[in-house]
Structures are given as structure tokens and as C-alpha cells.
Motif scaffolding. Structure first.
Motif, PDB file in Angstrom:
ATOM      1  N   ARG A  78       2.302  10.269  -3.737  1.00 43.04           N
ATOM      2  CA  ARG A  78       1.498  11.571  -3.703  1.00 43.04           C
ATOM      3  C   ARG A  78       1.950  12.312  -2.558  1.00 43.04           C
ATOM      4  O   ARG A  78       1.605  13.487  -2.494  1.00 43.04           O
ATOM      5  CB  ARG A  78      -0.249  10.975  -3.342  1.00 43.04           C
ATOM      6  CG  ARG A  78      -0.741  10.329  -4.302  1.00 43.04           C
ATOM      7  CD  ARG A  78      -2.102   9.837  -4.136  1.00 43.04           C
ATOM      8  NE  ARG A  78      -2.552   8.828  -5.045  1.00 43.04           N
ATOM      9  CZ  ARG A  78      -3.636   8.252  -5.005  1.00 43.04           C
ATOM     10  NH1 ARG A  78      -4.203   8.098  -3.968  1.00 43.04           N
ATOM     11  NH2 ARG A  78      -3.951   7.187  -5.765  1.00 43.04           N
ATOM     12  N   LEU A  79       2.043  11.676  -1.304  1.00 44.09           N
ATOM     13  CA  LEU A  79       2.719  12.562  -0.172  1.00 44.09           C
ATOM     14  C   LEU A  79       3.921  13.201  -0.559  1.00 44.09           C
ATOM     15  O   LEU A  79       4.172  14.400  -0.292  1.00 44.09           O
ATOM     16  CB  LEU A  79       2.839  11.510   0.967  1.00 44.09           C
ATOM     17  CG  LEU A  79       3.292  12.253   2.273  1.00 44.09           C
ATOM     18  CD1 LEU A  79       2.259  13.226   2.787  1.00 44.09           C
ATOM     19  CD2 LEU A  79       3.612  11.190   3.299  1.00 44.09           C
TER      20      LEU A  79
ATOM     21  N   LEU B 194       2.174   2.443  -3.240  1.00 43.11           N
ATOM     22  CA  LEU B 194       1.029   2.932  -4.213  1.00 43.11           C
ATOM     23  C   LEU B 194       0.672   4.251  -3.593  1.00 43.11           C
ATOM     24  O   LEU B 194       0.347   5.292  -4.625  1.00 43.11           O
ATOM     25  CB  LEU B 194      -0.256   2.169  -4.068  1.00 43.11           C
ATOM     26  CG  LEU B 194      -0.391   0.650  -4.696  1.00 43.11           C
ATOM     27  CD1 LEU B 194      -1.413  -0.078  -4.254  1.00 43.11           C
ATOM     28  CD2 LEU B 194       0.178   0.789  -6.229  1.00 43.11           C
ATOM     29  N   LEU B 195       0.671   4.550  -2.510  1.00 43.05           N
ATOM     30  CA  LEU B 195       0.006   5.938  -1.838  1.00 43.05           C
ATOM     31  C   LEU B 195       1.257   6.874  -1.676  1.00 43.05           C
ATOM     32  O   LEU B 195       0.984   8.052  -1.819  1.00 43.05           O
ATOM     33  CB  LEU B 195      -0.668   5.738  -0.616  1.00 43.05           C
ATOM     34  CG  LEU B 195      -1.746   4.730  -0.764  1.00 43.05           C
ATOM     35  CD1 LEU B 195      -2.642   4.684   0.549  1.00 43.05           C
ATOM     36  CD2 LEU B 195      -2.663   5.424  -2.111  1.00 43.05           C
ATOM     37  N   ILE B 196       2.603   6.427  -1.281  1.00 42.03           N
ATOM     38  CA  ILE B 196       3.536   7.644  -0.745  1.00 42.03           C
ATOM     39  C   ILE B 196       3.961   8.548  -1.809  1.00 42.03           C
ATOM     40  O   ILE B 196       4.359   9.731  -1.584  1.00 42.03           O
ATOM     41  CB  ILE B 196       4.793   6.678  -0.502  1.00 42.03           C
ATOM     42  CG1 ILE B 196       4.480   6.147   1.147  1.00 42.03           C
ATOM     43  CG2 ILE B 196       6.071   7.596   0.025  1.00 42.03           C
ATOM     44  CD1 ILE B 196       4.173   7.056   2.230  1.00 42.03           C
TER      45      ILE B 196
ATOM     46  N   ILE C 158       0.894  -1.163   0.080  1.00 39.40           N
ATOM     47  CA  ILE C 158      -0.068  -0.125  -0.035  1.00 39.40           C
ATOM     48  C   ILE C 158       0.838   1.441   0.068  1.00 39.40           C
ATOM     49  O   ILE C 158       0.629   2.148  -0.725  1.00 39.40           O
ATOM     50  CB  ILE C 158      -0.946  -0.078   1.466  1.00 39.40           C
ATOM     51  CG1 ILE C 158      -2.051  -1.181   1.026  1.00 39.40           C
ATOM     52  CG2 ILE C 158      -1.641   1.248   1.295  1.00 39.40           C
ATOM     53  CD1 ILE C 158      -2.739  -1.424   2.085  1.00 39.40           C
ATOM     54  N   GLY C 159       1.822   1.246   0.820  1.00 36.96           N
ATOM     55  CA  GLY C 159       2.849   2.294   0.820  1.00 36.96           C
ATOM     56  C   GLY C 159       3.419   2.651  -0.685  1.00 36.96           C
ATOM     57  O   GLY C 159       3.706   3.780  -0.953  1.00 36.96           O
TER      58      GLY C 159
ATOM     59  N   PHE D 243       4.030   0.199   5.559  1.00 38.29           N
ATOM     60  CA  PHE D 243       3.914   1.279   4.699  1.00 38.29           C
ATOM     61  C   PHE D 243       4.833   2.377   4.785  1.00 38.29           C
ATOM     62  O   PHE D 243       5.262   2.823   3.798  1.00 38.29           O
ATOM     63  CB  PHE D 243       2.542   1.768   5.027  1.00 38.29           C
ATOM     64  CG  PHE D 243       2.048   3.095   4.526  1.00 38.29           C
ATOM     65  CD1 PHE D 243       1.258   3.089   3.400  1.00 38.29           C
ATOM     66  CD2 PHE D 243       2.396   4.361   4.934  1.00 38.29           C
ATOM     67  CE1 PHE D 243       0.692   4.128   3.038  1.00 38.29           C
ATOM     68  CE2 PHE D 243       1.888   5.527   4.356  1.00 38.29           C
ATOM     69  CZ  PHE D 243       0.969   5.355   3.400  1.00 38.29           C
TER      70      PHE D 243
ATOM     71  N   GLY E   4       7.883   3.792   2.018  1.00 38.68           N
ATOM     72  CA  GLY E   4       7.863   5.001   1.504  1.00 38.68           C
ATOM     73  C   GLY E   4       9.343   5.557   1.867  1.00 38.68           C
ATOM     74  O   GLY E   4       9.763   6.525   0.994  1.00 38.68           O
TER      75      GLY E   4
ATOM     76  N   THR F 100       8.486  14.042   4.229  1.00 41.59           N
ATOM     77  CA  THR F 100       7.884  12.802   4.000  1.00 41.59           C
ATOM     78  C   THR F 100       8.779  11.698   4.732  1.00 41.59           C
ATOM     79  O   THR F 100       8.160  10.899   5.492  1.00 41.59           O
ATOM     80  CB  THR F 100       7.848  12.100   2.529  1.00 41.59           C
ATOM     81  OG1 THR F 100       6.979  13.049   1.992  1.00 41.59           O
ATOM     82  CG2 THR F 100       7.447  10.832   2.384  1.00 41.59           C
TER      83      THR F 100
END
Length: 186
Positions: free
Chosen positions: A63-64, A59-61, A56-57, A106, A110, A73
Motif C-alpha cells: 500500500r505504501l 501485508l502492509l508495505i 506484517i510488512g 517490517f 518492505g 518507500t
């Protein structure tokens, strides 16, 4: 080659602390879980939590990073990892540990993404392979060293969790105080 390494020394220093903590965390969790009579099924889910969080990290990091930048970050994720390490020591519960390991996975995904994108931007094409080799060797040796920290204290006590949290917290210092320019968010 020294001209290529100097701009990434802070990044490598931060990754050494991060990987020392991660190596300790990764070996301490199953050892302590076994000592606490967790079943193999429960320990398997704790490991699975890490893998799910890591995925999941990934996929989402990004964006952060685009929103707040590499240093913020990295700092945020290492602070969260430090807190999860302390929580593992405070509350010994298999269900909570599954969640905490997912959070750790996660965050570690990142941190890898931040470090490797930072490294990718800072090195020339001619030196990319060499610098990534140095990075890989540094992180692997540090992670292995972190695993050996298991013998410095009794795994049934909270001391090793505290040491791991300290290492995670120290991972922020080299990049936070470095004069080296961090990559701009894309």
C-alpha cells in the motif's frame, strides 16, 4: 548481459549496504542480549518480534509503495532501520528490543519487496532467472559479510550499532542518486 545489469546496479549497490547492515544487526542482537544477561526466553521473543514485523510488512508495505513509490518507500524504510539500530545501542532493554526488532522486520520485508518488484520490472523475461540469481547471490554474500563485521569492535559497546546504522543509511545513496528509472507505482 551487461545491458541488463547496468539498470539495476544502483539497486544492487543499495541492497549490498542494506544486507551488510542487516547481517550485522541480526548477529549483534542475540550476542549483545546474551552479554546483557537476557534470558533465552527474552531472546526468543526478540527473534519472534522480527518475524512478526516481517509478516506484517509483507501485508502492509504494498500500500505504501502504491502511494509514494519505490524510491521513497525504500528510503523511508532504511532510515527507520537506521534509527532502530541506533536505539538498540542506546537503550538495552528486552521489551524495547522486541518492538525494535519487529519494526526492523517490517522495514526489511518492505525493502525486499521494493527491490524485488523493481528488479522484476527492469529485467526481460529471457534474463529474469539470471538477474534474480545475481541479486540473490549479492544479497546473501553481503548479509554474510555483515555477520563478519561483529569482530571489528567490542559487542558490549555501541560502536557496532553505529556501524550498522551507517550501513543502513548508506543503502539509500545508490538508488537516490541513480539516473536509472525506478518503477512507477501501480
Amino acid at each position: 548481459m551487461a545491458r541488463q545489469i547496468i539498470p539495476i546496479l544502483a539497486l544492487l549497490g543499495g541492497m549490498v549496504f542494506l544486507m551488510l547492515g542487516s547481517g550485522l544487526h541480526g548477529v549483534l542482537i542475540p550476542v549483545r542480549g546474551d552479554l546483557e544477561q537476557f534470558t533465552s526466553f527474552q531472546l526468543g521473543w526478540v527473534g519472534t518480534g522480527f518475524a512478526v514485523g516481517f509478516t506484517i510488512g509483507c501485508l502492509l508495505i504494498p500500500r505504501l509503495v502504491r502511494r509514494v513509490g519505490h524510491v521513497r518507500t525504500f528510503s523511508t524504510l532504511t532510515a527507520i532501520m537506521s534509527a532502530t539500530m541506533l536505539m538498540n545501542g542506546l537503550v538495552v532493554d528486552s521489551v524495547l528490543w522486541i518492538v525494535l526488532r519487529a519494526v526492523t522486520g517490517f522495514c526489511l520485508a518492505g525493502c525486499y519487496m521494493v527491490a524485488e518488484s523493481w528488479l522484476n520490472e527492469r529485467v526481460t523475461n529471457e534474463m529474469r532467472g539470471t538477474m534474480f540469481s545475481i541479486y540473490a547471490m549479492t544479497t546473501m554474500v553481503a548479509m554474510m559479510g555483515g555477520q563478519y563485521l561483529l569482530v571489528v569492535a567490542d559487542p558490549t559497546k555501541e560502536t557496532l550499532f553505529m556501524i550498522g546504522a551507517i550501513l543502513y543509511a548508506l543503502a539509500v545513496v545508490p538508488t537516490a542518486v541513480s539516473k536509472a528509472q525506478s518503477p512507477a507505482p501501480e
